[in-house]
Scaffold this active site. Structure first.
Site, short mmCIF file in Angstrom:
data_model
loop_
_atom_site.label_atom_id
_atom_site.label_comp_id
_atom_site.label_asym_id
_atom_site.label_seq_id
_atom_site.Cartn_x
_atom_site.Cartn_y
_atom_site.Cartn_z
N HIS A 82 0.84 -1.20 0.00
CA HIS A 82 0.00 0.00 0.00
C HIS A 82 0.88 1.24 0.00
CE1 HIS A 82 -3.66 2.30 0.84
NE2 HIS A 82 -2.86 3.10 1.52
N ASP A 161 -14.55 2.38 7.49
CA ASP A 161 -13.55 3.31 6.98
C ASP A 161 -14.10 4.11 5.81
OD1 ASP A 161 -10.89 4.49 6.55
OD2 ASP A 161 -11.05 3.39 4.67
N ARG A 168 -14.42 12.55 6.77
CA ARG A 168 -13.16 13.28 7.02
C ARG A 168 -12.83 14.20 5.86
NH1 ARG A 168 -9.17 8.73 7.51
NH2 ARG A 168 -7.63 10.37 7.67
N SER A 183 -7.16 4.07 9.24
CA SER A 183 -7.89 3.93 7.98
C SER A 183 -7.17 2.95 7.06
CB SER A 183 -8.01 5.32 7.34
OG SER A 183 -8.31 5.23 5.98
N LYS A 187 -8.16 -1.53 6.36
CA LYS A 187 -8.41 -2.15 5.05
C LYS A 187 -7.39 -3.24 4.77
CE LYS A 187 -8.35 2.01 3.38
NZ LYS A 187 -8.62 3.39 3.07
N1 URA Z 1 -5.37 6.72 2.55
C1 URA Z 1 -6.33 6.07 3.25
O1 URA Z 1 -6.73 4.97 2.88
N2 URA Z 1 -6.79 6.64 4.37
C2 URA Z 1 -6.36 7.83 4.82
O2 URA Z 1 -6.84 8.28 5.85
C3 URA Z 1 -5.38 8.52 4.08
C4 URA Z 1 -4.89 7.92 2.94
#
Ligand code: URA
Length: 433
Positions: A82, A161, A168, A183, A187
């Protein structure tokens, strides 16, 4: 429990318990707690922070709000990657097929671009027919049969999320290290990998503007992962200038195809090999970095990495003839060549400014759901540290819109050219594991 008590506690900088965190996450997902109360709580978290225990509990509550996948019945290790985002960042397009061709399993959920940052799913949609919205069942079937699949974020994966992130985004509460860490990790922990390699970017084109905050975010995510019994490493990489030479969806896809064919730009390949070596070690395919590099270099030179990209695209319905004939990608109607007017070294090429210009050319979206132009973007001919002189073609802008003087002048502001070659920034700042 009462939500206003929880907001009050966070306002007074008091630690929230695991039960309180689960209460607000579950209450929000069920629709029992309204946006305005969660917005107030998010702002309190943004201002007053969360400690490691609270951030871990928030991550697990969000992970547990939906499906938690696992591939324990497959006879290989699964590793996920990621990136916290950047400009010109086509790393996943090169890294995923490369690492898969070396024998590591990959079940990758990717996102779309938002604002100045690009997203892998938009890039994959440059291949006509590519289905980026696989059902969970189809995704699991492909992962099991092919050992690798990439899809968009499923609705059932960490739905908390998805809701919190959307809130957000409109309440100026994105830039909080505990909220970003929970967040991302919720995932990643839901998508079932045994190991996770994070590319935590810093610099003008990244969420984290300096290396110190990127290190803080990286260590927090590594700690959360370890506590959840996953193997996690984070590479801290520099995003002060765009990665590679191309910005914009189909332009980046072509650059990624060239990289998998052995002609990748140095910075992109350095990042790919660094992240890839962690993935191969976590995937238990090799046990040291030297062997990892050799395996990846062979996979590129013998064509198996490019073949793996073809397999991923065709298994998900995409037209792979674009890979052997990259001229087939749609071209933008308009272009503008940016010519250099002075001699010197490029000492700054601002990633954020380039990202904003690419967005105005049509390559990015301002809000979720906006339609983007896959052919729009920028090709750079020089990067930081290069010597340029009057008349050199610095870059070309591509768009189906008019390329206005205003866009051109903003783009020119991305460059600083100086008599001295004074820049000495490393691409890889550090590794946390
Ligand atoms: N990427 C995400 O998945 N969440 C965040 O809060 C910021 C970047």
């Amino acid at each position: 429990m009462i939500i206003t008590d929880i907001i009050q506690k966070k306002k007074e900088k008091i630690e929230l318990s695991q039960d309180e965190i689960s209460f607000f996450v579950n209450g929000y997902v069920k629709g029992d707690i309204p946006d305005y109360q969660i917005s107030a709580l998010l702002m309190a978290i943004c201002l007053n922070g969360m400690n490691e225990e609270e951030t871990f509990n928030l991550t697990m509550a969000m992970r547990n709000s939906g499906d938690v996948l696992n591939f324990n019945d497959c006879n290989r290790k699964f590793v996920d990657k990621h990136s916290t985002g950047g400009v010109g960042d086509k790393t996943s397009l090169v890294l995923i097929p490369l690492v898969a061709s070396c024998g590591v399993g990959i079940a990758k959920m990717s996102g779309r671009g938002l604002g100045h940052t690009g997203g892998t799913i938009d890039k994959l949609e440059c291949f006509k027919g590519f289905n980026s919205e696989l059902s969970s069942k189809e995704f699991m079937r492909l992962v099991r049969n092919e050992g690798v699949a990439i899809t968009g974020q499923s609705d059932n994966l960490a739905p908390a999320d998805k809701l919190l992130y959307a809130l957000r985004d409109v309440t100026a509460t994105v830039d909080s290290i505990p909220l970003i860490a929970s967040s991302i990790m919720s995932k990643k922990l839901a998508s079932g990998a045994d190991g996770i390699v994070l590319d935590v970017t810093y610099g003008s084109g990244a969420f984290m503007k300096d290396a110190k905050s990127a290190m803080q975010l990286a260590s927090l995510m590594v700690k959360i992962g370890k506590k959840a019994q996953k193997n996690v490493s984070a590479v801290i990489s520099n995003m002060n200038q765009p990665l590679g030479y191309c910005i914009g969806n189909s332009l980046e896809v072509v650059e990624a195809i060239n990289a998998l064919s052995g002609n990748g730009p140095d910075d992109l390949m350095k990042l790919v090999y660094t992240l890839g070596s962690h993935m191969l070690i976590m995937g238990e395919v090799v046990d040291n970095t030297d062997d990892a590099y050799k395996l990846m270099q062979n996979a590129i030179s013998d064509g198996s990495a490019l073949e793996a990209l073809k397999n991923i695209i065709s298994a998900e319905g995409g037209d792979i003839s674009y890979i052997s004939d990259t001229d087939k990608f749609d071209k933008a109607k308009n272009s503008y060549e940016c010519i250099c007017h002075k001699s010197g070294y490029i000492c700054h090429l601002d990633a954020l400014k380039c990202g904003h210009v690419a967005m105005r050319l049509g390559a990015g979206r301002i809000k979720k759901g906006d339609k983007i132009d896959l052919s729009a973007g920028i090709i750079l001919n020089y990067k930081v540290g290069d010597y340029v002189k009057p008349g050199d073609k610095l870059s070309t802008l591509y768009s189906n819109y008019d390329i206005t003087d205003d866009i051109i002048s903003d783009f020119k502001n991305a460059y600083i050219i100086s008599d001295n070659n004074q820049v000495n920034e490393k691409l890889i700042y550090d590794v946390v594991n």
